[in-house]
Design an enzyme around this catalytic site. Sequence first.
Site, mmCIF file in Angstrom:
data_model
loop_
_atom_site.group_PDB
_atom_site.id
_atom_site.type_symbol
_atom_site.label_atom_id
_atom_site.label_comp_id
_atom_site.label_asym_id
_atom_site.label_seq_id
_atom_site.Cartn_x
_atom_site.Cartn_y
_atom_site.Cartn_z
ATOM 1 C CB SER A 52 -4.738 -2.318 0.613
ATOM 2 O OG SER A 52 -5.276 -3.617 0.797
ATOM 3 N N GLY A 61 -1.814 1.013 1.449
ATOM 4 C CA GLY A 61 -2.460 1.172 2.746
ATOM 5 C C GLY A 61 -1.490 1.490 3.859
ATOM 6 N N GLY A 77 -2.075 -0.729 -4.489
ATOM 7 C CA GLY A 77 -1.587 -2.047 -4.114
ATOM 8 C C GLY A 77 -2.563 -2.690 -3.139
ATOM 9 C CG MET A 119 2.257 -6.019 -6.092
ATOM 10 S SD MET A 119 3.260 -4.719 -5.287
ATOM 11 C CE MET A 119 2.035 -3.982 -4.205
ATOM 12 C CB SER A 127 -2.241 -6.290 1.165
ATOM 13 O OG SER A 127 -3.191 -5.803 2.099
ATOM 14 N N GLY A 128 -5.229 -7.539 0.285
ATOM 15 C CA GLY A 128 -6.229 -8.452 0.807
ATOM 16 C C GLY A 128 -6.601 -8.114 2.238
ATOM 17 N N GLY A 129 -5.987 -7.072 2.789
ATOM 18 C CA GLY A 129 -6.273 -6.646 4.147
ATOM 19 C C GLY A 129 -7.193 -5.449 4.198
ATOM 20 C CB CYS A 139 9.750 -5.559 0.691
ATOM 21 S SG CYS A 139 8.298 -6.165 -0.193
ATOM 22 C CB CYS A 186 5.548 -10.250 3.113
ATOM 23 S SG CYS A 186 7.031 -9.936 2.140
#
Length: 372
Positions: free
Chosen positions: A15, A123, A8, A34, A10-12, A99, A198
């Site tokens: 992860s 992550g 997954g 996601m 997340s763009g961070g 979630c 989120c």
Amino acid sequence: MGKRVVVGMSGGVDSAVAAWLLKAQGFEVVGVFMKNWEDDDTDEYCTSRADLVDAAAVCDVIGIELVAVNFAAAYRERVFAHFLREYEAGRTPNPDVLCNSEIKFEAFLDHALGLGADHIATGHYARVRKAPREPSRVELLKAVDATKDQSYFLHRLSQRQLAPALFPLGDFTKREVRALALRLGIPTHAKKDSTGICFIGERPFRDFLARYLPRSPGPIVTLEGVRVGEHVGLAYYTLGQRQGLGIGGTREGRAAPWFVAGKDAARNALIVVQGHDHPRLYADEVTVDDVHWIAGVAPPLPLTAAAKTRYRMADASCELVAADAGLVARFTAPQWAPTPGQYLVVYDGEVCLGGGVILRTAQAPRRVEVAA
């Protein structure tokens, strides 16, 4: 290894490093981004567009495929609807827990299996292992970095969800993760961690909630029934809250700040006390329902264990006993502001056993008269 793991993304930074570590270990890695919220998908508060761009940039550097999926409908049905019901009932939910159990390790797991995954990974700062005395069972453990441990948010996962799960960051500190990302040239190495729920982001929470729940103003009163202000609706406040009460920090020369100590739904009154350590803010025991045990079966009760009633609180010694509603946790020392709707999470040392939703406390607010 040759096994496929779907991560997954997340763009961070977390992860990103998790994906790199897995690829370095020989896994065939596929990234999945996601999208879980789209009601007001604007750049002002919802960062999904920017996060997707960052995730794509990270995957390009690592050299893995990225797939974008939309779970917004599932999120609204399985998480957000519950979120609104709880607030409407005067409780304070933690949607991040749902979630994880309903989206990140359920809808995502199903999607990953459809992609031929042998494992899924995120992550999160946590660890998993086979139970020492029962290898067919998987245990959820705290992360090495106690300041980042996220087992609290994962306590509702089942054996089916944990068995294929990998948490590559469980043995790392956050400092080590950022240092590794910088060394590897990962573009999000210095990206700020996301905070809050989120789908809410950095927006004013009260304004957001007002779009879905009607405001119902009423009095703010002391334990003695003295009216000291007006609230905008009981749903907008939580036990232990200090900010946003609009009644200042002084009254009759006393400087102690005000805290929410209870809600009188019958009279639509918000009850407040002065001082962080006011006795009314503490409870010796909490009753929880909707109990989930990670092992799939309840441990023998009564049980002496450690538990926390909030994510950032330290583990506290307690005795767990069976109750009609689920179970009761009786703490050795009073706990500060345990809140209905939040989760009690139970631990045996570093092993997370599970938990349940706080239904009520032993010091539920008594009825107070509202002065005219």
